[in-house]
Design a protein around this motif. Structure first.
Motif, PDB file in Angstrom:
ATOM      1  N   GLU A  20       8.364   1.898  -6.942  1.00  0.00           N
ATOM      2  CA  GLU A  20       7.205   1.587  -6.107  1.00  0.00           C
ATOM      3  C   GLU A  20       7.666   1.532  -4.654  1.00  0.00           C
ATOM      4  O   GLU A  20       8.606   0.808  -4.324  1.00  0.00           O
ATOM      5  CB  GLU A  20       6.578   0.259  -6.510  1.00  0.00           C
ATOM      6  CG  GLU A  20       5.254   0.016  -5.813  1.00  0.00           C
ATOM      7  CD  GLU A  20       4.527  -1.188  -6.364  1.00  0.00           C
ATOM      8  OE1 GLU A  20       4.486  -2.198  -5.651  1.00  0.00           O
ATOM      9  OE2 GLU A  20       4.014  -1.090  -7.493  1.00  0.00           O
ATOM     10  N   THR A  22       6.446   1.470  -0.344  1.00  0.00           N
ATOM     11  CA  THR A  22       5.394   1.079   0.592  1.00  0.00           C
ATOM     12  C   THR A  22       5.284   2.152   1.649  1.00  0.00           C
ATOM     13  O   THR A  22       6.261   2.476   2.336  1.00  0.00           O
ATOM     14  CB  THR A  22       5.727  -0.278   1.231  1.00  0.00           C
ATOM     15  OG1 THR A  22       5.927  -1.238   0.188  1.00  0.00           O
ATOM     16  CG2 THR A  22       4.597  -0.740   2.133  1.00  0.00           C
ATOM     17  N   LEU A  23       4.079   2.700   1.805  1.00  0.00           N
ATOM     18  CA  LEU A  23       3.826   3.730   2.799  1.00  0.00           C
ATOM     19  C   LEU A  23       3.651   3.099   4.174  1.00  0.00           C
ATOM     20  O   LEU A  23       3.547   1.880   4.304  1.00  0.00           O
ATOM     21  CB  LEU A  23       2.587   4.537   2.405  1.00  0.00           C
ATOM     22  CG  LEU A  23       2.633   5.171   1.010  1.00  0.00           C
ATOM     23  CD1 LEU A  23       1.314   5.855   0.701  1.00  0.00           C
ATOM     24  CD2 LEU A  23       3.770   6.160   0.906  1.00  0.00           C
ATOM     25  N   LYS A  24       3.606   3.931   5.219  1.00  0.00           N
ATOM     26  CA  LYS A  24       3.500   3.429   6.592  1.00  0.00           C
ATOM     27  C   LYS A  24       2.301   2.510   6.799  1.00  0.00           C
ATOM     28  O   LYS A  24       2.384   1.547   7.530  1.00  0.00           O
ATOM     29  CB  LYS A  24       3.421   4.598   7.583  1.00  0.00           C
ATOM     30  CG  LYS A  24       4.739   5.238   7.857  1.00  0.00           C
ATOM     31  CD  LYS A  24       4.607   6.259   8.959  1.00  0.00           C
ATOM     32  CE  LYS A  24       5.946   6.885   9.271  1.00  0.00           C
ATOM     33  NZ  LYS A  24       5.826   7.862  10.359  1.00  0.00           N
ATOM     34  N   GLY A  25       1.182   2.813   6.179  1.00  0.00           N
ATOM     35  CA  GLY A  25      -0.015   2.006   6.340  1.00  0.00           C
ATOM     36  C   GLY A  25      -0.002   0.717   5.534  1.00  0.00           C
ATOM     37  O   GLY A  25      -0.972  -0.034   5.542  1.00  0.00           O
ATOM     38  N   GLY A  26       1.071   0.464   4.805  1.00  0.00           N
ATOM     39  CA  GLY A  26       1.161  -0.737   3.992  1.00  0.00           C
ATOM     40  C   GLY A  26       0.736  -0.550   2.551  1.00  0.00           C
ATOM     41  O   GLY A  26       0.880  -1.454   1.732  1.00  0.00           O
ATOM     42  N   GLN A  27       0.206   0.632   2.227  1.00  0.00           N
ATOM     43  CA  GLN A  27      -0.248   0.909   0.869  1.00  0.00           C
ATOM     44  C   GLN A  27       0.958   1.129  -0.041  1.00  0.00           C
ATOM     45  O   GLN A  27       1.938   1.760   0.337  1.00  0.00           O
ATOM     46  CB  GLN A  27      -1.129   2.153   0.873  1.00  0.00           C
ATOM     47  CG  GLN A  27      -1.680   2.527  -0.466  1.00  0.00           C
ATOM     48  CD  GLN A  27      -2.538   3.785  -0.398  1.00  0.00           C
ATOM     49  OE1 GLN A  27      -2.730   4.373   0.653  1.00  0.00           O
ATOM     50  NE2 GLN A  27      -3.047   4.201  -1.544  1.00  0.00           N
ATOM     51  N   LYS A  28       0.880   0.605  -1.263  1.00  0.00           N
ATOM     52  CA  LYS A  28       1.963   0.784  -2.235  1.00  0.00           C
ATOM     53  C   LYS A  28       1.640   1.967  -3.139  1.00  0.00           C
ATOM     54  O   LYS A  28       0.493   2.181  -3.515  1.00  0.00           O
ATOM     55  CB  LYS A  28       2.146  -0.478  -3.063  1.00  0.00           C
ATOM     56  CG  LYS A  28       2.656  -1.646  -2.254  1.00  0.00           C
ATOM     57  CD  LYS A  28       2.977  -2.824  -3.132  1.00  0.00           C
ATOM     58  CE  LYS A  28       3.385  -4.017  -2.322  1.00  0.00           C
ATOM     59  NZ  LYS A  28       4.710  -3.928  -1.766  1.00  0.00           N
ATOM     60  N   GLN A  29       2.670   2.749  -3.452  1.00  0.00           N
ATOM     61  CA  GLN A  29       2.502   3.918  -4.300  1.00  0.00           C
ATOM     62  C   GLN A  29       3.711   4.047  -5.224  1.00  0.00           C
ATOM     63  O   GLN A  29       4.840   3.786  -4.827  1.00  0.00           O
ATOM     64  CB  GLN A  29       2.376   5.178  -3.447  1.00  0.00           C
ATOM     65  CG  GLN A  29       2.147   6.430  -4.241  1.00  0.00           C
ATOM     66  CD  GLN A  29       1.870   7.630  -3.361  1.00  0.00           C
ATOM     67  OE1 GLN A  29       1.684   7.497  -2.156  1.00  0.00           O
ATOM     68  NE2 GLN A  29       1.838   8.799  -3.939  1.00  0.00           N
ATOM     69  N   THR A  30       3.458   4.456  -6.461  1.00  0.00           N
ATOM     70  CA  THR A  30       4.539   4.668  -7.415  1.00  0.00           C
ATOM     71  C   THR A  30       4.971   6.124  -7.345  1.00  0.00           C
ATOM     72  O   THR A  30       4.136   7.026  -7.413  1.00  0.00           O
ATOM     73  CB  THR A  30       4.082   4.332  -8.840  1.00  0.00           C
ATOM     74  OG1 THR A  30       3.647   2.972  -8.870  1.00  0.00           O
ATOM     75  CG2 THR A  30       5.217   4.507  -9.830  1.00  0.00           C
TER      76      THR A  30
END
Length: 66
Positions: A20, A22-30
């Motif tokens: 998992e 964390t993208l630049k915008g704060g969104q988490k992605q697997t």
């Protein structure tokens, strides 16, 4: 036991991992990736809706939706 696949081109075994991030915008992605050794992030099965394909040029395995 970690999910593994063998490259048809090189004959090397690759193990599926997930992480998992964390993208630049704060969104988490697997994310899913293959590695030559089964590490601590190795997973036991393919995620639902994905299949394994192999890059024809390099022989590296990739996950593809579908």
């Amino acid at each position: 036991m970690a999910y593994s696949t063998v490259s048809k081109k090189s004959g090397k075994t690759y193990y599926l991992h997930s992480k998992e991030v964390t993208l630049k915008g704060g969104q988490k992605q697997t994310i899913f990736y293959f590695a030559g050794n089964a590490g601590s992030n190795a997973i036991d099965a393919l995620p639902s809706g994905y299949k394994v394909v192999e890059n024809e040029r390099t022989g590296l395995p990739l996950l593809k939706k579908g």
